[in-house]
Design a protein around this motif. Structure first.
Motif, PDB file in Angstrom:
ATOM      1  N   GLY A   1       0.814  -1.214   0.000  1.00 25.47           N
ATOM      2  CA  GLY A   1       0.000   0.000   0.000  1.00 25.47           C
ATOM      3  C   GLY A   1       0.844   1.259   0.000  1.00 25.47           C
ATOM      4  N   LEU A   2       1.934   1.251   0.760  1.00 21.79           N
ATOM      5  CA  LEU A   2       2.846   2.405   0.767  1.00 21.79           C
ATOM      6  C   LEU A   2       3.466   2.620  -0.604  1.00 21.79           C
ATOM      7  N   LEU A   3       3.894   1.538  -1.224  1.00 20.26           N
ATOM      8  CA  LEU A   3       4.482   1.653  -2.560  1.00 20.26           C
ATOM      9  C   LEU A   3       3.461   2.178  -3.563  1.00 20.26           C
ATOM     10  N   GLU A   4       2.237   1.669  -3.517  1.00 21.95           N
ATOM     11  CA  GLU A   4       1.194   2.138  -4.425  1.00 21.95           C
ATOM     12  C   GLU A   4       0.946   3.634  -4.244  1.00 21.95           C
ATOM     13  N   GLY A   5       0.917   4.089  -2.992  1.00 22.13           N
ATOM     14  CA  GLY A   5       0.716   5.509  -2.724  1.00 22.13           C
ATOM     15  C   GLY A   5       1.858   6.352  -3.252  1.00 22.13           C
ATOM     16  N   LYS A   6       3.079   5.890  -3.057  1.00 19.34           N
ATOM     17  CA  LYS A   6       4.245   6.621  -3.541  1.00 19.34           C
ATOM     18  C   LYS A   6       4.258   6.681  -5.066  1.00 19.34           C
ATOM     19  N   LEU A   7       3.899   5.576  -5.708  1.00 13.72           N
ATOM     20  CA  LEU A   7       3.813   5.558  -7.168  1.00 13.72           C
ATOM     21  C   LEU A   7       2.731   6.518  -7.667  1.00 13.72           C
ATOM     22  N   ALA A   8       1.585   6.519  -7.013  1.00 13.74           N
ATOM     23  CA  ALA A   8       0.488   7.409  -7.411  1.00 13.74           C
ATOM     24  C   ALA A   8       0.894   8.875  -7.222  1.00 13.74           C
ATOM     25  N   ASN A   9       1.567   9.180  -6.125  1.00 16.49           N
ATOM     26  CA  ASN A   9       2.001  10.558  -5.883  1.00 16.49           C
ATOM     27  C   ASN A   9       2.984  11.025  -6.954  1.00 16.49           C
ATOM     28  N   ALA A  10       3.968  10.188  -7.269  1.00 12.96           N
ATOM     29  CA  ALA A  10       4.959  10.561  -8.280  1.00 12.96           C
ATOM     30  C   ALA A  10       4.311  10.698  -9.661  1.00 12.96           C
ATOM     31  N   THR A  11       3.343   9.848  -9.950  1.00 12.11           N
ATOM     32  CA  THR A  11       2.625   9.937 -11.219  1.00 12.11           C
ATOM     33  C   THR A  11       1.853  11.256 -11.299  1.00 12.11           C
ATOM     34  N   THR A  12       1.287  11.689 -10.184  1.00 15.39           N
ATOM     35  CA  THR A  12       0.575  12.966 -10.123  1.00 15.39           C
ATOM     36  C   THR A  12       1.519  14.127 -10.427  1.00 15.39           C
TER      37      THR A  12
ATOM     38  N   SER B   1       0.331  15.363  -3.001  1.00 16.06           N
ATOM     39  CA  SER B   1       1.149  14.422  -3.773  1.00 16.06           C
ATOM     40  C   SER B   1       2.530  14.999  -4.050  1.00 16.06           C
ATOM     41  N   TRP B   2       2.571  16.281  -4.385  1.00 18.77           N
ATOM     42  CA  TRP B   2       3.857  16.924  -4.644  1.00 18.77           C
ATOM     43  C   TRP B   2       4.716  16.931  -3.383  1.00 18.77           C
ATOM     44  N   LEU B   3       4.127  17.297  -2.253  1.00 12.64           N
ATOM     45  CA  LEU B   3       4.902  17.331  -1.008  1.00 12.64           C
ATOM     46  C   LEU B   3       5.454  15.952  -0.670  1.00 12.64           C
ATOM     47  N   ARG B   4       4.649  14.929  -0.822  1.00 10.21           N
ATOM     48  CA  ARG B   4       5.103  13.569  -0.509  1.00 10.21           C
ATOM     49  C   ARG B   4       6.201  13.114  -1.473  1.00 10.21           C
ATOM     50  N   THR B   5       6.040  13.433  -2.754  1.00 13.80           N
ATOM     51  CA  THR B   5       7.055  13.039  -3.732  1.00 13.80           C
ATOM     52  C   THR B   5       8.345  13.811  -3.519  1.00 13.80           C
ATOM     53  N   LEU B   6       8.259  15.094  -3.223  1.00 13.24           N
ATOM     54  CA  LEU B   6       9.476  15.866  -2.935  1.00 13.24           C
ATOM     55  C   LEU B   6      10.201  15.284  -1.724  1.00 13.24           C
ATOM     56  N   THR B   7       9.443  14.856  -0.721  1.00 10.72           N
ATOM     57  CA  THR B   7      10.047  14.207   0.445  1.00 10.72           C
ATOM     58  C   THR B   7      10.739  12.919   0.031  1.00 10.72           C
TER      59      THR B   7
ATOM     60  N   MET C   1      14.145  23.666  -1.403  1.00 10.94           N
ATOM     61  CA  MET C   1      13.604  25.018  -1.584  1.00 10.94           C
ATOM     62  C   MET C   1      12.216  24.960  -2.220  1.00 10.94           C
ATOM     63  N   MET C   2      12.043  24.052  -3.182  1.00  9.40           N
ATOM     64  CA  MET C   2      10.741  23.896  -3.820  1.00  9.40           C
ATOM     65  C   MET C   2       9.709  23.428  -2.788  1.00  9.40           C
ATOM     66  N   GLN C   3      10.100  22.477  -1.966  1.00  6.80           N
ATOM     67  CA  GLN C   3       9.199  21.959  -0.940  1.00  6.80           C
ATOM     68  C   GLN C   3       8.856  23.056   0.080  1.00  6.80           C
ATOM     69  N   GLU C   4       9.835  23.825   0.473  1.00  8.89           N
ATOM     70  CA  GLU C   4       9.599  24.920   1.418  1.00  8.89           C
ATOM     71  C   GLU C   4       8.643  25.946   0.838  1.00  8.89           C
ATOM     72  N   SER C   5       8.830  26.306  -0.419  1.00  8.45           N
ATOM     73  CA  SER C   5       7.947  27.271  -1.065  1.00  8.45           C
ATOM     74  C   SER C   5       6.517  26.748  -1.131  1.00  8.45           C
ATOM     75  N   LEU C   6       6.378  25.469  -1.400  1.00  2.45           N
ATOM     76  CA  LEU C   6       5.048  24.865  -1.460  1.00  2.45           C
ATOM     77  C   LEU C   6       4.369  24.850  -0.086  1.00  2.45           C
ATOM     78  N   VAL C   7       5.138  24.550   0.953  1.00  2.00           N
ATOM     79  CA  VAL C   7       4.593  24.566   2.313  1.00  2.00           C
ATOM     80  C   VAL C   7       4.152  25.973   2.702  1.00  2.00           C
ATOM     81  N   TYR C   8       4.987  26.969   2.394  1.00  2.00           N
ATOM     82  CA  TYR C   8       4.618  28.356   2.705  1.00  2.00           C
ATOM     83  C   TYR C   8       3.351  28.772   1.962  1.00  2.00           C
TER      84      TYR C   8
END
Length: 176
Positions: free
Chosen positions: A75-86, A122-128, A165-172
């Motif tokens: 399930g974790l792998l499926e979620g990570k794959l879906a996030n990266a695909t997004t 999805s972007w935040l999780r993939t950047l992580t 930096m991209m992740q920080e900008s998205l969080v802000y």
């Protein structure tokens, strides 16, 4: 590149074409890596980058960790794959209509990125995930210092910092 929250509730940014290409490249590599993971293969799960992405829930109890992983890894792998695909989908097509065009023929104009609330997550999780893999490659210690120090490591470290930096900008942007 700076993300900002729009009145419509979306989050947007203008990325340079080279930024889009870089993010598309590293996200595609992440997808390939995740797609090759066999959650039933202990040797594969022992690889350092995979351990960063799928850490043990019970580090001091190998039996409990294995049992937990048995029920959650797929399930974790499926979620990570879906996030990266997004992420890839939001970046748009990756090839020009005429593949013979060289880099100089790329459109020099910034690329608009508009993300819904779900896409932002999805972007935040993939950047992580991307930063976890790069941190492993750089052998970043618990104090945040890369232990690898060669020419290639400097490039990887630059990508690691740029993703941060991209992740920080998205969080802000979502906190605004």
């Amino acid at each position: 590149m700076e993300f900002r929250r729009e009145d419509s509730g979306t989050v947007s940014a203008m990325l340079e074409p080279i930024e889009v290409d870089l993010l598309r490249n590293v996200t595609s590599q992440l997808l390939q890596m995740l797609g090759s993971v066999d959650a039933d293969d202990p040797a594969m799960l022992a690889q350092p980058a995979i351990r960063r992405l799928l850490p043990d829930a019970y580090p001091n109890d190998p039996e409990a960790a294995e049992e937990f992983r048995r029920f959650t890894a797929d399930g974790l792998l499926e979620g990570k794959l879906a996030n990266a695909t997004t992420v890839l989908a939001a970046l748009g097509d990756d090839e020009p209509a005429d593949a013979s065009l060289d880099a100089a023929a790329h459109d020099p104009l910034p690329v608009p990125i508009v993300l819904t609330e779900q896409q932002v997550q999805s972007w935040l999780r993939t950047l992580t995930d991307l930063r976890l893999v790069l941190a492993d490659r750089l052998q970043i210690d618990p104090h945040g210092t890369p232990q690898l120090d060669d020419e290639q490591a400097h490039v990887v470290n630059d990508v690691y910092n740029w993703l941060g930096m991209m992740q920080e900008s998205l969080v802000y942007a979502i906190d605004a």
